[in-house]
Design a protein around this motif. Structure first.
Motif, short mmCIF file in Angstrom:
data_model
loop_
_atom_site.label_atom_id
_atom_site.label_comp_id
_atom_site.label_asym_id
_atom_site.label_seq_id
_atom_site.Cartn_x
_atom_site.Cartn_y
_atom_site.Cartn_z
N UNK A 96 0.76 -1.25 0.00
CA UNK A 96 0.00 0.00 0.00
C UNK A 96 0.79 1.30 0.00
N UNK A 97 2.09 1.25 -0.18
CA UNK A 97 2.87 2.50 -0.13
C UNK A 97 2.43 3.46 -1.24
N UNK A 98 2.47 3.01 -2.48
CA UNK A 98 2.08 3.91 -3.58
C UNK A 98 0.61 4.28 -3.47
N UNK A 99 -0.20 3.37 -2.98
CA UNK A 99 -1.63 3.64 -2.83
C UNK A 99 -1.87 4.77 -1.84
N UNK A 100 -1.03 4.86 -0.82
CA UNK A 100 -1.18 5.94 0.17
C UNK A 100 -0.94 7.30 -0.49
N UNK A 101 0.11 7.41 -1.31
CA UNK A 101 0.35 8.67 -2.02
C UNK A 101 -0.83 9.02 -2.92
N UNK A 102 -1.32 8.03 -3.65
CA UNK A 102 -2.43 8.26 -4.57
C UNK A 102 -3.72 8.59 -3.83
N UNK A 103 -3.95 7.91 -2.71
CA UNK A 103 -5.17 8.17 -1.92
C UNK A 103 -5.14 9.57 -1.32
N UNK A 104 -3.98 10.03 -0.92
CA UNK A 104 -3.87 11.40 -0.40
C UNK A 104 -4.19 12.40 -1.50
N UNK A 105 -3.70 12.15 -2.71
CA UNK A 105 -4.03 13.02 -3.83
C UNK A 105 -5.52 12.97 -4.13
N UNK A 106 -6.09 11.77 -4.10
CA UNK A 106 -7.53 11.62 -4.33
C UNK A 106 -8.33 12.38 -3.28
N UNK A 107 -7.90 12.28 -2.04
CA UNK A 107 -8.57 13.02 -0.96
C UNK A 107 -8.53 14.52 -1.24
N UNK A 108 -7.34 15.01 -1.57
CA UNK A 108 -7.18 16.45 -1.83
C UNK A 108 -7.95 16.91 -3.06
N UNK A 109 -8.19 15.99 -4.00
CA UNK A 109 -8.91 16.33 -5.23
C UNK A 109 -10.40 16.04 -5.15
N UNK A 110 -10.84 15.42 -4.05
CA UNK A 110 -12.25 15.06 -3.93
C UNK A 110 -12.60 13.81 -4.72
N UNK A 111 -11.66 12.86 -4.79
CA UNK A 111 -11.89 11.65 -5.57
C UNK A 111 -11.56 10.39 -4.81
N UNK A 112 -11.18 9.35 -5.57
CA UNK A 112 -10.92 8.04 -4.98
C UNK A 112 -9.94 7.28 -5.86
N UNK A 113 -9.16 6.40 -5.23
CA UNK A 113 -8.26 5.53 -5.96
C UNK A 113 -8.77 4.09 -5.83
N UNK A 114 -8.74 3.37 -6.93
CA UNK A 114 -9.06 1.95 -6.93
C UNK A 114 -7.78 1.23 -7.31
N UNK A 115 -7.39 0.28 -6.48
CA UNK A 115 -6.17 -0.47 -6.73
C UNK A 115 -6.47 -1.95 -6.70
#
Length: 149
Positions: A96-115
């Motif tokens: 989940x390391x890369x997912x954490x970076x992407x999820x933080x970006x998704x949070x800041x953008x008002x979105x979601x990451x699916x992995x």
């Protein structure tokens, strides 16, 4: 990989995420020598015809992080933010390391990451790591079984 310091993740402006990433990278660094000793005998193949990955013992990777580097995580986060990405798809969560970076970006953008991840025990641990970082609401991990070829 550089020495793990919370300052590496300060740009994320979230102490829970910083602490989680620091812990995960510290754990990944502890695996360094086992990776070296695993690949050292195969080094000559990498420069020739390459490694026959079908012959590789997959079980060796069961507990391995093989993470992106912190500067790569910074790049992922910044690219997702710059694009204002709201729907992010990742293949291969691992722990989940890369997912954490992407999820933080998704949070800041008002979105979601699916992995996705096909190792069930890694799915479970990745979900725990993402929850520890406070990003569960912004990331879904789909467990996908791959058929052996």
């Amino acid at each position: 990989m550089p020495k793990v310091k919370p300052e590496l993740f300060a740009f994320l402006d979230d102490s829970k995420i910083e602490a989680t990433l620091s812990r995960l990278y510290t754990e990944a660094l502890k695996q360094g020598w086992s990776m070296v000793f695993h690949f050292l005998p195969k080094a000559f193949k990498m420069f020739g015809k390459g490694i026959d990955w079908k012959m590789e013992k997959e079980s060796f990777y069961d507990d391995k992080y093989i993470p992106i580097l912190p500067y790569q995580g910074t790049f992922l986060y910044m690219q997702a933010r710059a694009l204002n990405a709201k729907n992010i798809v990742e293949f291969g969560t691992s722990f989940g390391i890369s997912t954490i970076y992407l999820a933080k970006a998704a949070k800041d953008n008002g979105g979601k990451v699916i992995s996705t991840e096909y190792m069930p025990h890694k799915v479970k641990i990745a979900r725990q790591n993402i929850e520890e970082a406070g990003l569960s609401e912004y990331a879904d991990i789909w467990e996908a079984m791959l058929e052996k070829l």
